[in-house]
Motif scaffolding. Sequence first.
Motif, PDB file in Angstrom:
ATOM      1  N   GLU A   1     -52.444 -58.514 -26.375  1.00  0.00           N
ATOM      2  CA  GLU A   1     -51.719 -57.431 -25.718  1.00  0.00           C
ATOM      3  C   GLU A   1     -51.440 -56.289 -26.697  1.00  0.00           C
ATOM      4  O   GLU A   1     -51.343 -56.504 -27.901  1.00  0.00           O
ATOM      5  CB  GLU A   1     -50.412 -57.959 -25.144  1.00  0.00           C
ATOM      6  CG  GLU A   1     -50.638 -59.009 -24.067  1.00  0.00           C
ATOM      7  CD  GLU A   1     -49.357 -59.648 -23.609  1.00  0.00           C
ATOM      8  OE1 GLU A   1     -48.525 -58.920 -23.027  1.00  0.00           O
ATOM      9  OE2 GLU A   1     -49.196 -60.854 -23.830  1.00  0.00           O
ATOM     10  N   ASP A   2     -51.285 -55.083 -26.147  1.00  0.00           N
ATOM     11  CA  ASP A   2     -51.014 -53.915 -26.980  1.00  0.00           C
ATOM     12  C   ASP A   2     -49.552 -53.829 -27.412  1.00  0.00           C
ATOM     13  O   ASP A   2     -49.246 -53.261 -28.444  1.00  0.00           O
ATOM     14  CB  ASP A   2     -51.415 -52.625 -26.262  1.00  0.00           C
ATOM     15  CG  ASP A   2     -52.918 -52.449 -26.227  1.00  0.00           C
ATOM     16  OD1 ASP A   2     -53.618 -53.032 -27.079  1.00  0.00           O
ATOM     17  OD2 ASP A   2     -53.399 -51.728 -25.336  1.00  0.00           O
TER      18      ASP A   2
ATOM     19  N   CYS B   1     -47.841 -51.411 -35.341  1.00  0.00           N
ATOM     20  CA  CYS B   1     -48.998 -51.379 -36.236  1.00  0.00           C
ATOM     21  C   CYS B   1     -48.753 -52.294 -37.436  1.00  0.00           C
ATOM     22  O   CYS B   1     -48.388 -53.451 -37.275  1.00  0.00           O
ATOM     23  CB  CYS B   1     -49.310 -49.935 -36.614  1.00  0.00           C
ATOM     24  SG  CYS B   1     -50.890 -49.686 -37.454  1.00  0.00           S
TER      25      CYS B   1
ATOM     26  N   ARG C   1     -49.222 -52.534 -31.117  1.00  0.00           N
ATOM     27  CA  ARG C   1     -50.370 -52.007 -31.867  1.00  0.00           C
ATOM     28  C   ARG C   1     -50.207 -50.482 -31.932  1.00  0.00           C
ATOM     29  O   ARG C   1     -49.491 -49.877 -31.131  1.00  0.00           O
ATOM     30  CB  ARG C   1     -51.666 -52.380 -31.165  1.00  0.00           C
ATOM     31  CG  ARG C   1     -51.851 -53.881 -31.075  1.00  0.00           C
ATOM     32  CD  ARG C   1     -53.185 -54.274 -30.460  1.00  0.00           C
ATOM     33  NE  ARG C   1     -53.183 -55.658 -30.037  1.00  0.00           N
ATOM     34  CZ  ARG C   1     -53.211 -56.710 -30.848  1.00  0.00           C
ATOM     35  NH1 ARG C   1     -53.250 -56.539 -32.147  1.00  0.00           N
ATOM     36  NH2 ARG C   1     -53.194 -57.941 -30.360  1.00  0.00           N
TER      37      ARG C   1
ATOM     38  N   THR D   1     -47.871 -59.233 -30.944  1.00  0.00           N
ATOM     39  CA  THR D   1     -49.231 -58.690 -31.005  1.00  0.00           C
ATOM     40  C   THR D   1     -50.080 -59.454 -32.011  1.00  0.00           C
ATOM     41  O   THR D   1     -51.297 -59.308 -32.009  1.00  0.00           O
ATOM     42  CB  THR D   1     -49.213 -57.187 -31.349  1.00  0.00           C
ATOM     43  OG1 THR D   1     -48.432 -56.986 -32.528  1.00  0.00           O
ATOM     44  CG2 THR D   1     -48.628 -56.378 -30.195  1.00  0.00           C
TER      45      THR D   1
ATOM     46  N   ASN E   1     -51.984 -47.989 -31.041  1.00  0.00           N
ATOM     47  CA  ASN E   1     -52.336 -47.213 -29.856  1.00  0.00           C
ATOM     48  C   ASN E   1     -51.284 -47.304 -28.756  1.00  0.00           C
ATOM     49  O   ASN E   1     -51.327 -46.545 -27.797  1.00  0.00           O
ATOM     50  CB  ASN E   1     -53.691 -47.659 -29.300  1.00  0.00           C
ATOM     51  CG  ASN E   1     -53.660 -49.090 -28.793  1.00  0.00           C
ATOM     52  OD1 ASN E   1     -53.249 -50.001 -29.505  1.00  0.00           O
ATOM     53  ND2 ASN E   1     -54.104 -49.296 -27.575  1.00  0.00           N
ATOM     54  N   ALA E   2     -50.314 -48.197 -28.895  1.00  0.00           N
ATOM     55  CA  ALA E   2     -49.305 -48.405 -27.853  1.00  0.00           C
ATOM     56  C   ALA E   2     -47.983 -47.714 -28.194  1.00  0.00           C
ATOM     57  O   ALA E   2     -46.922 -48.161 -27.774  1.00  0.00           O
ATOM     58  CB  ALA E   2     -49.103 -49.896 -27.633  1.00  0.00           C
TER      59      ALA E   2
END
Length: 171
Positions: free
Chosen positions: A121-122, A98, A133, A116, A135-136
């Motif tokens: 890509e995550d 993040c 990120r 990222t 969410n990953a």
Amino acid sequence: MKDVFLVYNSACFYEIVILSYFMKFTNCDVIFCSLDGSAVRAMEGFSVNADMALEEIDKDQVRSFIIPGGGISAIDHDEVKQYLRELNGRKVLIAGICAGVDILDKAGLLENIRSTHSTEEDFVSDGNVITARANAYVDFAIEVAKRLNLFRDETDLQETIGFWKNYNRLQ
């Protein structure tokens, strides 16, 4: 060798809790450090005691260095960026998730690598740097754990992926 989490006020602990669990479960030498060694209050509201100040950690003993996201202004300091550049020069595994990726970028670690910030890509693993990120966080934890050889074997890795990503129950 030590696995270091840089924690700070308003850090998002949910982004690193699974990785921290993997490390604790496999008996890694984990250190939670803050800039000055003081306790911090996570974005989720709970307090976390730091083990020591960043400057107290012997860089030669660091195997991995992890930065969670959150309100990164608390760690957006030259001291942190220089520390990261020194670790990167030694090819220590450095991982940011993040907004933690922003600190890696500001330190110059993302130049000439995929991240990222440069892809859609995550999560991305390139050389000794892993970025993700928010969410990953599961992929992030698994990728860092793979790079640190925390899984006993391929079966252990696949069971972990099944449980954490696919919600498979353990028998």
